[in-house]
Design a protein around this motif. Structure first.
Motif, PDB file in Angstrom:
ATOM      1  N   ILE A  54       8.057 -10.350   6.641  1.00 52.44           N
ATOM      2  CA  ILE A  54       9.235 -10.998   6.049  1.00 52.44           C
ATOM      3  C   ILE A  54      10.348  -9.997   5.735  1.00 52.44           C
ATOM      4  CG2 ILE A  54      10.058 -12.307   4.046  1.00 52.44           C
ATOM      5  CD1 ILE A  54       7.264 -13.649   4.013  1.00 52.44           C
ATOM      6  N   PHE A  55      10.020  -8.887   5.031  1.00 52.82           N
ATOM      7  CA  PHE A  55      11.078  -7.930   4.676  1.00 52.82           C
ATOM      8  C   PHE A  55      11.644  -7.234   5.916  1.00 52.82           C
ATOM      9  CE2 PHE A  55       9.861  -8.157   0.168  1.00 52.82           C
ATOM     10  CZ  PHE A  55      11.124  -8.128  -0.395  1.00 52.82           C
ATOM     11  N   ILE A  90       7.286 -15.231  10.608  1.00 54.96           N
ATOM     12  CA  ILE A  90       5.882 -15.409  10.210  1.00 54.96           C
ATOM     13  C   ILE A  90       5.008 -15.689  11.433  1.00 54.96           C
ATOM     14  CG2 ILE A  90       4.303 -16.913   8.918  1.00 54.96           C
ATOM     15  CD1 ILE A  90       6.608 -17.233   6.855  1.00 54.96           C
ATOM     16  N   VAL A  91       5.507 -16.559  12.359  1.00 57.79           N
ATOM     17  CA  VAL A  91       4.738 -16.887  13.576  1.00 57.79           C
ATOM     18  C   VAL A  91       4.540 -15.642  14.428  1.00 57.79           C
ATOM     19  CG1 VAL A  91       4.802 -18.175  15.753  1.00 57.79           C
ATOM     20  CG2 VAL A  91       5.415 -19.316  13.609  1.00 57.79           C
ATOM     21  N   ILE A  92       5.620 -14.861  14.620  1.00 56.76           N
ATOM     22  CA  ILE A  92       5.521 -13.638  15.437  1.00 56.76           C
ATOM     23  C   ILE A  92       4.545 -12.649  14.799  1.00 56.76           C
ATOM     24  CG2 ILE A  92       6.810 -11.607  16.239  1.00 56.76           C
ATOM     25  CD1 ILE A  92       7.465 -14.079  17.865  1.00 56.76           C
ATOM     26  N   TRP A  93       4.663 -12.484  13.473  1.00 55.93           N
ATOM     27  CA  TRP A  93       3.746 -11.566  12.782  1.00 55.93           C
ATOM     28  C   TRP A  93       2.294 -11.999  12.968  1.00 55.93           C
ATOM     29  CZ3 TRP A  93       0.174 -12.590   8.995  1.00 55.93           C
ATOM     30  CH2 TRP A  93      -0.461 -11.465   8.429  1.00 55.93           C
ATOM     31  N   PRO A 143      -4.533  -6.363   1.909  1.00 57.84           N
ATOM     32  CA  PRO A 143      -3.682  -5.643   2.880  1.00 57.84           C
ATOM     33  C   PRO A 143      -3.019  -6.543   3.924  1.00 57.84           C
ATOM     34  CG  PRO A 143      -5.721  -4.444   2.530  1.00 57.84           C
ATOM     35  CD  PRO A 143      -5.864  -5.739   1.788  1.00 57.84           C
ATOM     36  N   VAL A 144      -3.716  -7.600   4.369  1.00 63.93           N
ATOM     37  CA  VAL A 144      -3.135  -8.491   5.388  1.00 63.93           C
ATOM     38  C   VAL A 144      -1.933  -9.243   4.811  1.00 63.93           C
ATOM     39  CG1 VAL A 144      -3.543 -10.510   6.863  1.00 63.93           C
ATOM     40  CG2 VAL A 144      -5.311  -8.749   6.649  1.00 63.93           C
ATOM     41  N   LEU A 145      -2.080  -9.781   3.597  1.00 65.01           N
ATOM     42  CA  LEU A 145      -0.969 -10.486   2.951  1.00 65.01           C
ATOM     43  C   LEU A 145       0.175  -9.519   2.653  1.00 65.01           C
ATOM     44  CD1 LEU A 145       0.172 -13.053   1.731  1.00 65.01           C
ATOM     45  CD2 LEU A 145      -1.016 -12.518  -0.413  1.00 65.01           C
ATOM     46  N   ARG A 146      -0.199  -8.287   2.242  1.00 63.39           N
ATOM     47  CA  ARG A 146       0.822  -7.264   1.978  1.00 63.39           C
ATOM     48  C   ARG A 146       1.602  -6.947   3.253  1.00 63.39           C
ATOM     49  NH1 ARG A 146      -2.359  -3.262  -0.384  1.00 63.39           N
ATOM     50  NH2 ARG A 146      -1.979  -1.738   1.258  1.00 63.39           N
ATOM     51  N   ALA A 147       0.881  -6.870   4.374  1.00 67.89           N
ATOM     52  CA  ALA A 147       1.533  -6.590   5.667  1.00 67.89           C
ATOM     53  C   ALA A 147       2.468  -7.722   6.063  1.00 67.89           C
ATOM     54  CB  ALA A 147       0.476  -6.374   6.747  1.00 67.89           C
ATOM     55  N   LEU A 148       2.058  -8.979   5.785  1.00 65.25           N
ATOM     56  CA  LEU A 148       2.920 -10.128   6.103  1.00 65.25           C
ATOM     57  C   LEU A 148       4.247 -10.016   5.355  1.00 65.25           C
ATOM     58  CD1 LEU A 148       3.641 -12.979   7.105  1.00 65.25           C
ATOM     59  CD2 LEU A 148       2.306 -13.905   5.205  1.00 65.25           C
ATOM     60  N   ILE A 149       4.184  -9.682   4.061  1.00 64.40           N
ATOM     61  CA  ILE A 149       5.413  -9.640   3.250  1.00 64.40           C
ATOM     62  C   ILE A 149       6.288  -8.442   3.590  1.00 64.40           C
ATOM     63  CG2 ILE A 149       6.282  -9.430   0.880  1.00 64.40           C
ATOM     64  CD1 ILE A 149       3.779 -11.075   0.029  1.00 64.40           C
ATOM     65  N   GLU A 206       6.550  -3.741  -2.454  1.00 64.75           N
ATOM     66  CA  GLU A 206       5.363  -3.027  -1.950  1.00 64.75           C
ATOM     67  C   GLU A 206       4.601  -2.380  -3.111  1.00 64.75           C
ATOM     68  OE1 GLU A 206       2.942  -0.922   1.064  1.00 64.75           O
ATOM     69  OE2 GLU A 206       4.095  -2.778   1.011  1.00 64.75           O
ATOM     70  N   THR A 207       5.327  -1.721  -4.000  1.00 62.51           N
ATOM     71  CA  THR A 207       4.704  -1.061  -5.158  1.00 62.51           C
ATOM     72  C   THR A 207       4.007  -2.074  -6.064  1.00 62.51           C
ATOM     73  OG1 THR A 207       6.449   0.612  -5.093  1.00 62.51           O
ATOM     74  CG2 THR A 207       5.153   0.484  -7.111  1.00 62.51           C
ATOM     75  N   ALA A 208       4.683  -3.204  -6.294  1.00 67.52           N
ATOM     76  CA  ALA A 208       4.124  -4.249  -7.162  1.00 67.52           C
ATOM     77  C   ALA A 208       2.855  -4.837  -6.559  1.00 67.52           C
ATOM     78  CB  ALA A 208       5.160  -5.348  -7.386  1.00 67.52           C
ATOM     79  N   MET A 209       2.845  -5.039  -5.227  1.00 67.91           N
ATOM     80  CA  MET A 209       1.664  -5.614  -4.574  1.00 67.91           C
ATOM     81  C   MET A 209       0.490  -4.646  -4.573  1.00 67.91           C
ATOM     82  SD  MET A 209       3.078  -7.929  -1.403  1.00 67.91           S
ATOM     83  CE  MET A 209       4.161  -6.678  -0.719  1.00 67.91           C
ATOM     84  N   ILE A 210       0.782  -3.370  -4.390  1.00 68.32           N
ATOM     85  CA  ILE A 210      -0.296  -2.356  -4.439  1.00 68.32           C
ATOM     86  C   ILE A 210      -0.894  -2.320  -5.847  1.00 68.32           C
ATOM     87  CG2 ILE A 210      -0.791   0.130  -4.334  1.00 68.32           C
ATOM     88  CD1 ILE A 210       1.362   0.276  -2.087  1.00 68.32           C
ATOM     89  N   ALA A 211      -0.020  -2.363  -6.858  1.00 69.16           N
ATOM     90  CA  ALA A 211      -0.485  -2.349  -8.242  1.00 69.16           C
ATOM     91  C   ALA A 211      -1.319  -3.591  -8.568  1.00 69.16           C
ATOM     92  CB  ALA A 211       0.707  -2.260  -9.189  1.00 69.16           C
TER      93      ALA A 211
END
Length: 566
Positions: free
Chosen positions: A249-250, A430-433, A239-245, A229-234
């Motif tokens: 996924i996590f 991924i499908v549910i998300w 935000p949508v891709l960040r939310a998916l991961i 999360e920290t790496a993606m924000i940096a």
């Protein structure tokens, strides 16, 4: 051998024979039997390469046994010998036309096998001659036809053993095993010991060792999620891709992965019980109980495999000699709680009943068995009338489990779990998300109530409402469990955003646990049922399991409400 089938004889546990002063003259046995004989020790992996080599050779060249005649013309005046050879002469052309090995056909006719007699299609005169031959055999031998044929076979076996086997002396292990069996297989102690052993296994798995390792893995997964999360924000990731991961996924796959130590720990204990020889004892003392519900102790093996996975359990029923027993066992294996359901149990137990996790999981396992027994009683009175086939079992000595076997089983289970986590469960997550994040116009929703998922799952809400589970998120999670049971947890983590405890009550959690225990197995298990029994039975399993799960979960809810549990 009477069937004239290409075959190889494997003599297992030769290490124990040698260690206790016994020996077998392999070459002499091969000469008498007319088939390859290979000494092996499966536990120590001795002779396995040689066995495989013989199997491939015999299969390739279709080498058939050089001997099918087992009657002795000198035993008891040669009555059985004369009778069988007289029958062979009488039925030879019929057996050839029916494509049945002559020696096998003659033996079965002597035993009065109606199926073979129908296939041979003897004339009336031939049937009368056959009856005269068998009456004469009975008078000369002094035994009825079945006993005479059985005695012929056992006489041959005894003669073979006298010529080729030097029996080992009774070992210390055997004497020790007999002492242990007085307790573990005793008339009044076997069942309490079995229950006690299983409860101890569950307690150590869910409250002590497995729980400790699970906590460590959860800390590691949370730290990895935080770092990602920290790496993606940096990196200024959308935000949508960040939310998916992170939220997809996590939260989904990570929550399922955290249960890997529980599954490995449980299979560690089960493999110890199996390799030690205790599981064979369970089949032995469960035989009398299973007969009351129309099955034999032989069916306990597929059912025990069902506690690992329903797919190999269904396949294991191929070893059952009776078609009736096989069908009945296949229909009962889904009631044995497979390890894929463990993440569901631990997810809810850790949130709502952390102090009683071992006890509650034990109760769930035994509840599945109890419901299976009730269904078996129903089957015995309706679909599968009749009695189970006899069950004969030789109990091996208790022995220390082989480290290699245990580690190999643990690796296979861990590998299978990880493969499912990063294929089926990852895809389902991924499908549910996606369905929860977007509406029908593919706009990102601020409230998941307006998502595609909510619209589709809402159709099932009326069915689950009487169970107190009228929430579209719960319906969606249970549907995803049809693909893989672990998906229930990953779906709930995504849909409830980690707030399950604040939304559900303990009674709702108990109802979901019972429903998850009993409802339809995953699609892979249903496919294996279809492969073994056909499409109609596969559909029957899905409908039957769902109806039973709904009824039992409903009963749990009613009892909970009457007891004043919220």
């Amino acid at each position: 051998m009477e069937l004239d089938t290409p075959m190889v004889l494997a003599l297992n546990m030769m290490d124990e024979v040698r260690e206790n002063g016994g020996s077998i003259r392999i070459n002499e046995m091969e000469k008498i039997l007319g088939i390859p004989v290979v000494p092996i020790s499966a536990v120590k992996n001795e002779g396995i390469d040689e066995l495989v080599s013989h199997l491939l050779h015999v299969a390739k060249y279709q080498e058939r046994p050089k001997r099918q005649d087992f009657c002795d013309r000198e035993d008891h005046g040669g009555a059985v010998h004369r009778a069988l050879h007289g029958i062979m002469h009488l039925i030879e052309d019929h057996a050839q036309k029916a494509n049945i090995p002559l020696r096998f056909a003659a033996t079965k006719v002597a035993e009065g096998d109606q199926l073979i007699l129908e296939k041979l299609n003897l004339t009336e005169n031939e049937q009368e001659m056959l009856e005269h031959i068998l009456i004469q055999m009975k008078e000369e031998r002094g035994l009825d036809r079945n006993a005479a044929i059985a005695d012929m076979r056992f006489s041959f076996i005894q003669k073979l053993c006298r010529q080729t086997v030097q029996k080992p002396k009774e070992s210390r292990e055997r004497r020790r095993s007999e002492k242990i069996d007085r307790l573990l297989t005793g008339k009044y102690t076997a069942i309490p010991c079995f229950i006690g052993i299983m409860v101890l296994v569950f307690f150590l798995t869910f409250n002590v060792i497995g729980a400790f390792l699970q906590n460590l893995l959860e800390i590691g997964i949370d730290a990895l999620a935080g770092a990602a999360e920290t790496a993606m924000i940096a990196a200024n990731v959308h935000p949508v891709l960040r939310a998916l991961i992170t939220d997809g996924i996590f939260a989904g796959v990570g929550s399922v992965l955290s249960f890997l130590p529980i599954i490995v720990c449980l299979f560690f204990f089960l493999s110890l019980l199996e390799d030690s020889g205790y599981i064979a004892r369970v089949a032995f003392f469960m035989d009398s109980l299973l007969r009351k519900i129309g099955l034999s102790g032989r069916s306990i093996v597929p059912m025990l495999i069902g506690f690992g996975c329903t797919v190999p359990a269904v396949m294991a029923t191929r070893t059952l000699p009776s078609e009736r027993d096989r069908k009945m066992t296949i229909l009962l294996t889904p009631f044995m709680s497979c390890t894929a359901k463990l993440p569901i149990y631990m997810f809810f137990v850790n949130i709502f009943f952390p102090k009683y996790s071992g006890l509650i999981v034990s109760v769930l396992y035994f509840l599945g068995i109890a419901v299976g027994i009730l269904v078996a009683f129903l089957f015995k009175k309706t679909l599968f009338r009749g009695e189970a086939v006899p069950f004969v079992l030789e109990l091996p000595n208790y022995r220390l489990p082989a480290v290699r076997n245990v580690l190999q089983l643990l690796w296979e289970k861990a590998k299978d779990f990880l493969r499912r986590a990063f294929t089926i469960i990852l895809l389902a997550t991924i499908v549910i998300w996606f369905l929860q994040t977007f509406d029908l116009q593919l706009n990102v929703v601020t409230d998941s109530q307006n998502s595609i998922l909510a619209a589709v799952a809402g159709l099932l809400v009326p069915i689950f409402k009487p169970l107190g589970l009228g929430d579209w998120r719960i319906c969606t999670s249970l549907i995803s469990g049809f693909m893989a049971k672990e998906s229930v947890v990953s779906t709930m983590e995504i849909l409830f955003a980690g707030e399950v405890a604040s939304v559900l009550t303990p009674l709702a959690a108990a109802t979901i646990l019972v429903f998850s225990l009993l409802y339809t197995p995953c699609v892979a298990a249903i496919a294996s049922v279809r492969r073994e029994l056909g499409g109609k039975w596969a559909v029957y399993v899905v409908i039957e399991q769902c109806v039973i799960a709904w009824l039992v979960a409903g009963a749990v809810r009613v009892i909970g409400l009457l007891a004043g549990i919220g």
